[in-house]
Scaffold this active site. Sequence first.
Site, PDB file in Angstrom:
ATOM      1  N   ASP A  46     -16.568  17.601 -25.784  1.00 19.25           N
ATOM      2  CA  ASP A  46     -15.802  16.422 -25.386  1.00 19.25           C
ATOM      3  C   ASP A  46     -14.309  16.733 -25.286  1.00 19.25           C
ATOM      4  OD1 ASP A  46     -15.205  16.643 -28.076  1.00 19.25           O
ATOM      5  OD2 ASP A  46     -15.873  14.628 -28.620  1.00 19.25           O
ATOM      6  N   SER A  47     -13.938  17.978 -25.617  1.00 20.13           N
ATOM      7  CA  SER A  47     -12.570  18.443 -25.351  1.00 20.13           C
ATOM      8  C   SER A  47     -12.265  18.433 -23.861  1.00 20.13           C
ATOM      9  CB  SER A  47     -12.375  19.857 -25.910  1.00 20.13           C
ATOM     10  OG  SER A  47     -13.426  20.719 -25.511  1.00 20.13           O
ATOM     11  N   ASP A  85     -22.165  18.088 -25.920  1.00 21.43           N
ATOM     12  CA  ASP A  85     -21.494  17.351 -26.989  1.00 21.43           C
ATOM     13  C   ASP A  85     -21.769  15.852 -26.869  1.00 21.43           C
ATOM     14  OD1 ASP A  85     -20.004  17.638 -29.263  1.00 21.43           O
ATOM     15  OD2 ASP A  85     -18.096  18.022 -28.258  1.00 21.43           O
ATOM     16  N   LYS A 115     -24.746  18.418 -29.830  1.00 23.53           N
ATOM     17  CA  LYS A 115     -23.909  18.599 -31.019  1.00 23.53           C
ATOM     18  C   LYS A 115     -23.253  17.279 -31.351  1.00 23.53           C
ATOM     19  CE  LYS A 115     -19.724  20.441 -30.887  1.00 23.53           C
ATOM     20  NZ  LYS A 115     -18.925  19.358 -31.565  1.00 23.53           N
ATOM     21  N   GLU A 117     -20.684  15.238 -34.610  1.00 20.14           N
ATOM     22  CA  GLU A 117     -19.815  15.421 -35.765  1.00 20.14           C
ATOM     23  C   GLU A 117     -20.285  14.602 -36.964  1.00 20.14           C
ATOM     24  OE1 GLU A 117     -15.762  16.054 -33.044  1.00 20.14           O
ATOM     25  OE2 GLU A 117     -15.822  14.484 -34.587  1.00 20.14           O
ATOM     26  N   GLU A 184     -14.966  23.806 -38.501  1.00 19.77           N
ATOM     27  CA  GLU A 184     -13.675  23.883 -37.816  1.00 19.77           C
ATOM     28  C   GLU A 184     -12.498  23.745 -38.777  1.00 19.77           C
ATOM     29  OE1 GLU A 184     -11.318  21.933 -33.961  1.00 19.77           O
ATOM     30  OE2 GLU A 184     -13.411  21.400 -34.369  1.00 19.77           O
TER      31      GLU A 184
END
Length: 285
Positions: A46-47, A85, A115, A117, A184
């Site tokens: 999502d960056s 993501d 993925k 978080e 991270e």
Amino acid sequence: MKKKMTIMDFKKFKEEGKKFSYVTAYDYTIASIVNESECEVILVGDSLGMIMLGYSGTTPVTMDDMVHHIRPVVKGAPQTFIIGDMPFGSYNVSKEQAIMNGNRLIKETGCDCIKLEGGVEMAETIAAMVKAGIPVMGHIGLTPQTATSLGGFRVQGGTPESAAQLIEDAKALEKAGCFSLVLECVPKGVAKSLTEAVKIPVLGIGAGPYVDCQVLVTQDLLGMYGEFKPKFVKLFKNIRKEMVEGLNEFHKETLEGTFPSNEYSFNAKVEGYELDTLYGGGTSK
């Protein structure tokens, strides 16, 4: 040509102590370049909100954005393991929402896993997704989608208490069924202890040398993104500088009239020759 990794390879690499690498791609061209490299894993992260769409962060990114960008990456990198993501707001409402959106991401893009978080607090949701047949990669430490609640983009696990919590998060994700996890912005000593505490691979970005896999954003490691460069990023090539120089050379020759020369121009049909083809010169009859 390299052989595409499978989810079973992640476990095998961990058991054998075999390192691997993991980069990002958001479009067909970059994906095809990564596919020609030795890098085994691509994240369509999502960056892309910042790198491709110009947002100031990742939270505005939607499921539609992710589907749109993952599809061409899958097409461009058939020998590379592709991670999709889950964007902010696509999995934190309920288990049912998480399963629905996880299904969508895999069905509509063809990516190999998703993925998301979160640590202990996301374990039940992840377990439900895995039970539903969705391969899940976890992500703990600095989690960009919720960075504000963590005090901004800062190193995590810097105190004994927070380091212990990270290890508990990792164990919870492993128990929930994650086949691997991203760690991270964590001190290298903490990352080492965490990596040794779980049997699934730990994929580190800004987490030092003792993890199972190294992760970097492609635009960062190739110097494409501009002046911003996190401490943990090594500049392996400065592609942005070369691209700007190439564009300036094109501009200069355009103004001078030296481009296009005869070599780069189509010639009219003359006796004994066919008209130039699009990608080559004239051919003799």
